[in-house]
Design a protein around this motif. Sequence first.
Motif, PDB file in Angstrom:
ATOM      1  N   VAL A 123       0.045  24.992  -1.006  1.00 36.81           N
ATOM      2  CA  VAL A 123      -0.177  24.284   0.259  1.00 36.81           C
ATOM      3  C   VAL A 123      -0.500  22.818  -0.013  1.00 36.81           C
ATOM      4  O   VAL A 123       0.054  21.909   0.627  1.00 36.81           O
ATOM      5  CB  VAL A 123      -1.319  24.956   1.058  1.00 36.81           C
ATOM      6  CG1 VAL A 123      -1.740  24.087   2.240  1.00 36.81           C
ATOM      7  CG2 VAL A 123      -0.888  26.335   1.534  1.00 36.81           C
ATOM      8  N   LEU A 124      -1.390  22.574  -0.970  1.00 39.21           N
ATOM      9  CA  LEU A 124      -1.736  21.190  -1.294  1.00 39.21           C
ATOM     10  C   LEU A 124      -0.570  20.471  -1.952  1.00 39.21           C
ATOM     11  O   LEU A 124      -0.320  19.287  -1.668  1.00 39.21           O
ATOM     12  CB  LEU A 124      -2.968  21.166  -2.203  1.00 39.21           C
ATOM     13  CG  LEU A 124      -3.453  19.781  -2.628  1.00 39.21           C
ATOM     14  CD1 LEU A 124      -3.683  18.851  -1.437  1.00 39.21           C
ATOM     15  CD2 LEU A 124      -4.727  19.896  -3.465  1.00 39.21           C
ATOM     16  N   GLU A 125       0.172  21.160  -2.811  1.00 39.07           N
ATOM     17  CA  GLU A 125       1.336  20.525  -3.430  1.00 39.07           C
ATOM     18  C   GLU A 125       2.344  20.081  -2.363  1.00 39.07           C
ATOM     19  O   GLU A 125       2.907  18.975  -2.461  1.00 39.07           O
ATOM     20  CB  GLU A 125       1.988  21.485  -4.425  1.00 39.07           C
ATOM     21  CG  GLU A 125       1.141  21.728  -5.672  1.00 39.07           C
ATOM     22  CD  GLU A 125       1.716  22.817  -6.567  1.00 39.07           C
ATOM     23  OE1 GLU A 125       1.448  22.782  -7.778  1.00 39.07           O
ATOM     24  OE2 GLU A 125       2.425  23.714  -6.056  1.00 39.07           O
ATOM     25  N   ARG A 126       2.552  20.904  -1.354  1.00 41.03           N
ATOM     26  CA  ARG A 126       3.476  20.525  -0.280  1.00 41.03           C
ATOM     27  C   ARG A 126       2.948  19.325   0.511  1.00 41.03           C
ATOM     28  O   ARG A 126       3.723  18.457   0.929  1.00 41.03           O
ATOM     29  CB  ARG A 126       3.716  21.718   0.652  1.00 41.03           C
ATOM     30  CG  ARG A 126       4.565  22.816   0.058  1.00 41.03           C
ATOM     31  CD  ARG A 126       5.055  23.779   1.132  1.00 41.03           C
ATOM     32  NE  ARG A 126       3.971  24.453   1.823  1.00 41.03           N
ATOM     33  CZ  ARG A 126       3.442  25.628   1.419  1.00 41.03           C
ATOM     34  NH1 ARG A 126       3.895  26.214   0.323  1.00 41.03           N
ATOM     35  NH2 ARG A 126       2.485  26.193   2.123  1.00 41.03           N
ATOM     36  N   LEU A 131       3.233  13.465   1.864  1.00 38.26           N
ATOM     37  CA  LEU A 131       2.744  12.094   1.771  1.00 38.26           C
ATOM     38  C   LEU A 131       3.762  11.213   1.058  1.00 38.26           C
ATOM     39  O   LEU A 131       4.057  10.094   1.496  1.00 38.26           O
ATOM     40  CB  LEU A 131       1.409  12.045   1.024  1.00 38.26           C
ATOM     41  CG  LEU A 131       0.171  12.624   1.700  1.00 38.26           C
ATOM     42  CD1 LEU A 131      -1.048  12.416   0.809  1.00 38.26           C
ATOM     43  CD2 LEU A 131      -0.079  11.993   3.057  1.00 38.26           C
ATOM     44  N   ALA A 132       4.288  11.715  -0.052  1.00 35.35           N
ATOM     45  CA  ALA A 132       5.250  10.932  -0.824  1.00 35.35           C
ATOM     46  C   ALA A 132       6.485  10.612   0.009  1.00 35.35           C
ATOM     47  O   ALA A 132       7.030   9.496  -0.077  1.00 35.35           O
ATOM     48  CB  ALA A 132       5.636  11.690  -2.092  1.00 35.35           C
ATOM     49  N   ALA A 133       6.942  11.565   0.829  1.00 31.79           N
ATOM     50  CA  ALA A 133       8.108  11.323   1.681  1.00 31.79           C
ATOM     51  C   ALA A 133       7.838  10.224   2.696  1.00 31.79           C
ATOM     52  O   ALA A 133       8.770   9.547   3.154  1.00 31.79           O
ATOM     53  CB  ALA A 133       8.496  12.614   2.399  1.00 31.79           C
ATOM     54  N   LEU A 259      -6.180   6.503   0.925  1.00 28.00           N
ATOM     55  CA  LEU A 259      -4.733   6.618   1.119  1.00 28.00           C
ATOM     56  C   LEU A 259      -4.090   5.311   0.682  1.00 28.00           C
ATOM     57  O   LEU A 259      -4.574   4.221   1.032  1.00 28.00           O
ATOM     58  CB  LEU A 259      -4.428   6.902   2.591  1.00 28.00           C
ATOM     59  CG  LEU A 259      -3.033   7.426   2.930  1.00 28.00           C
ATOM     60  CD1 LEU A 259      -2.843   8.837   2.362  1.00 28.00           C
ATOM     61  CD2 LEU A 259      -2.825   7.445   4.439  1.00 28.00           C
ATOM     62  N   TRP A 260      -2.980   5.414  -0.045  1.00 29.13           N
ATOM     63  CA  TRP A 260      -2.372   4.243  -0.672  1.00 29.13           C
ATOM     64  C   TRP A 260      -0.899   4.136  -0.305  1.00 29.13           C
ATOM     65  O   TRP A 260      -0.215   5.140  -0.139  1.00 29.13           O
ATOM     66  CB  TRP A 260      -2.503   4.339  -2.193  1.00 29.13           C
ATOM     67  CG  TRP A 260      -3.932   4.340  -2.668  1.00 29.13           C
ATOM     68  CD1 TRP A 260      -4.866   5.322  -2.485  1.00 29.13           C
ATOM     69  CD2 TRP A 260      -4.579   3.307  -3.400  1.00 29.13           C
ATOM     70  NE1 TRP A 260      -6.063   4.965  -3.061  1.00 29.13           N
ATOM     71  CE2 TRP A 260      -5.923   3.733  -3.634  1.00 29.13           C
ATOM     72  CE3 TRP A 260      -4.164   2.066  -3.895  1.00 29.13           C
ATOM     73  CZ2 TRP A 260      -6.835   2.950  -4.328  1.00 29.13           C
ATOM     74  CZ3 TRP A 260      -5.083   1.288  -4.596  1.00 29.13           C
ATOM     75  CH2 TRP A 260      -6.394   1.731  -4.801  1.00 29.13           C
ATOM     76  N   ARG A 261      -0.442   2.882  -0.193  1.00 31.07           N
ATOM     77  CA  ARG A 261       0.971   2.589   0.010  1.00 31.07           C
ATOM     78  C   ARG A 261       1.336   1.374  -0.842  1.00 31.07           C
ATOM     79  O   ARG A 261       0.705   0.324  -0.739  1.00 31.07           O
ATOM     80  CB  ARG A 261       1.274   2.294   1.479  1.00 31.07           C
ATOM     81  CG  ARG A 261       2.760   2.002   1.746  1.00 31.07           C
ATOM     82  CD  ARG A 261       3.011   1.482   3.153  1.00 31.07           C
ATOM     83  NE  ARG A 261       2.756   2.490   4.186  1.00 31.07           N
ATOM     84  CZ  ARG A 261       1.964   2.287   5.229  1.00 31.07           C
ATOM     85  NH1 ARG A 261       1.318   1.130   5.369  1.00 31.07           N
ATOM     86  NH2 ARG A 261       1.807   3.234   6.132  1.00 31.07           N
ATOM     87  N   ASP A 262       2.345   1.548  -1.695  1.00 29.13           N
ATOM     88  CA  ASP A 262       2.817   0.441  -2.546  1.00 29.13           C
ATOM     89  C   ASP A 262       1.675  -0.194  -3.329  1.00 29.13           C
ATOM     90  O   ASP A 262       1.581  -1.431  -3.456  1.00 29.13           O
ATOM     91  CB  ASP A 262       3.525  -0.624  -1.700  1.00 29.13           C
ATOM     92  CG  ASP A 262       4.751  -0.096  -0.986  1.00 29.13           C
ATOM     93  OD1 ASP A 262       5.404   0.814  -1.538  1.00 29.13           O
ATOM     94  OD2 ASP A 262       5.048  -0.572   0.124  1.00 29.13           O
ATOM     95  N   GLY A 263       0.791   0.641  -3.859  1.00 25.85           N
ATOM     96  CA  GLY A 263      -0.300   0.148  -4.686  1.00 25.85           C
ATOM     97  C   GLY A 263      -1.447  -0.467  -3.923  1.00 25.85           C
ATOM     98  O   GLY A 263      -2.374  -1.021  -4.536  1.00 25.85           O
ATOM     99  N   HIS A 264      -1.424  -0.380  -2.594  1.00 25.20           N
ATOM    100  CA  HIS A 264      -2.482  -0.970  -1.773  1.00 25.20           C
ATOM    101  C   HIS A 264      -3.286   0.133  -1.110  1.00 25.20           C
ATOM    102  O   HIS A 264      -2.732   1.046  -0.502  1.00 25.20           O
ATOM    103  CB  HIS A 264      -1.875  -1.888  -0.700  1.00 25.20           C
ATOM    104  CG  HIS A 264      -2.881  -2.399   0.293  1.00 25.20           C
ATOM    105  ND1 HIS A 264      -3.915  -3.233  -0.066  1.00 25.20           N
ATOM    106  CD2 HIS A 264      -3.019  -2.160   1.632  1.00 25.20           C
ATOM    107  CE1 HIS A 264      -4.651  -3.508   1.008  1.00 25.20           C
ATOM    108  NE2 HIS A 264      -4.125  -2.860   2.043  1.00 25.20           N
ATOM    109  N   ASN A 265      -4.599   0.043  -1.206  1.00 24.68           N
ATOM    110  CA  ASN A 265      -5.496   1.014  -0.596  1.00 24.68           C
ATOM    111  C   ASN A 265      -5.613   0.720   0.904  1.00 24.68           C
ATOM    112  O   ASN A 265      -6.151  -0.311   1.310  1.00 24.68           O
ATOM    113  CB  ASN A 265      -6.871   0.935  -1.256  1.00 24.68           C
ATOM    114  CG  ASN A 265      -7.854   1.959  -0.698  1.00 24.68           C
ATOM    115  OD1 ASN A 265      -7.531   2.736   0.192  1.00 24.68           O
ATOM    116  ND2 ASN A 265      -9.064   1.955  -1.246  1.00 24.68           N
TER     117      ASN A 265
END
Length: 455
Positions: A123-126, A131-133, A259-265
């Motif tokens: 469940v956590l892996e999904r 998030l990655a998607a 939570l991070w996006r493109d290396g930014h918190n």
Amino acid sequence: MTSSDVPLDVRGVTTALSDAGVAGVTISWADNNGIPRARIVPVAALPRVAEVGVGVTPLFAVFDSSDAITFAHEGLSTPSGDVRLVPVLERLVRLAGQPALAWTPGRLVDADGGPWPYDQRAVLERQVEALAAAGLTALVGYEMEFGVYAEGGPDELVPAHPGPAYSPHALVAVDGFVADVLRDFAANGLEIGQLHAEYGPAQMELSLAATDPVTAADRQLLARQTLRAAARRHGLRLSFAPLPATAAAGNGWHIHSSLWRDGHNLLAGTAQGPGADGAAYVAGLLRDLPAVAAISAPSIGSLARLRPGFFAGVYAVWGVENREAPLRYVPGTSLLGNDHANIELKTSDASANPYLAVAALLAAGAAGVAEGLRLDPPVQSDPGSWSAEERAARGVAALPSTQAEQEDALRTNPRVTAVLGEELLGAFLAVRRSDAAAADGRSPDDVLAGLRWRY
């Protein structure tokens, strides 16, 4: 599974373990009560077990907190069947405190090696994949509070250290245990941020460094194993229970996330709160907090721990460094850096399955970001000190305080229930109802005593 799924170096790992004197490998997972379960296999069997796993009953998904099996969930309503427990060998460590054993988390798969809907780690892996998607990653770290007691009778709680709270003097009484914890954690690859005597009598706390979500959940289980082995060597007993007794301090296992996006918190901001996306993440958590807490603090002990004035987070609010808020925003600083910012979930404890708790938290927060939710101003005082009229005027409600209220909060939340899936949700709720039925008519202290050493 097929032989192609077995790591190429599994025989080399097996040889190295055997040469080091390791006799067996503990394969561990957590059930729907947060209780670790395990199988130990001889080290020589590891190559075969890595390929096909070991058989376990699917009924572990419907064990309740006292090890009673409920058949109330239709999908697991008979004693028939088998599933396979497969070691996650990339996480294997030799246990410093139990040198004859190695340890690894496990995955539960169906009898043919395919996905099993009740496997909490999956469940956590999904959720991490989701998030990655969306172009996102997360960091997660645990704070773990626990009671340290000397050996006594089955109903006795004999404090192993005398306090005072947060004093170095308190831990002199358990100096050997503290030393072994520090050494064993380091040897087992667990990075401790800090360790100290906590506020409650006999209570201690340690924090684990933040890492990716699945690793954080794995390490929480490994930390328990490491702590228990160190305590055993010194004749001590540990209680990870949310509330060991009505007169005891509650043990929260707080989850810090960013939570991070493109290396930014995205949680980075100011001392008043995070920026727009980080605020949306917190707003998502706040919106779904009753359902999230039904997973992250799901037990009868969890509900008993939720007392106003005890830093447990009784009312559904967020605040900046407010320890009475279940969602405590920790801003970055010029000393630590802006990317140090995170949000702490205080309504979390050892009776939560760590994979499910983290998955629910991340799903709720990510939904807030996707929808661009706006965040109300922080609450900087204790809502428990307000009148009922003041809370009503500000729209502040208490979190669910009974199993039935938690179930209703979870069932009516489409985002969090979607994370679990219909089958796992059914098993999870069946276990909660079994616990509630077993507690009915018993005194609070009797119920808490039954949970005291379970986790």
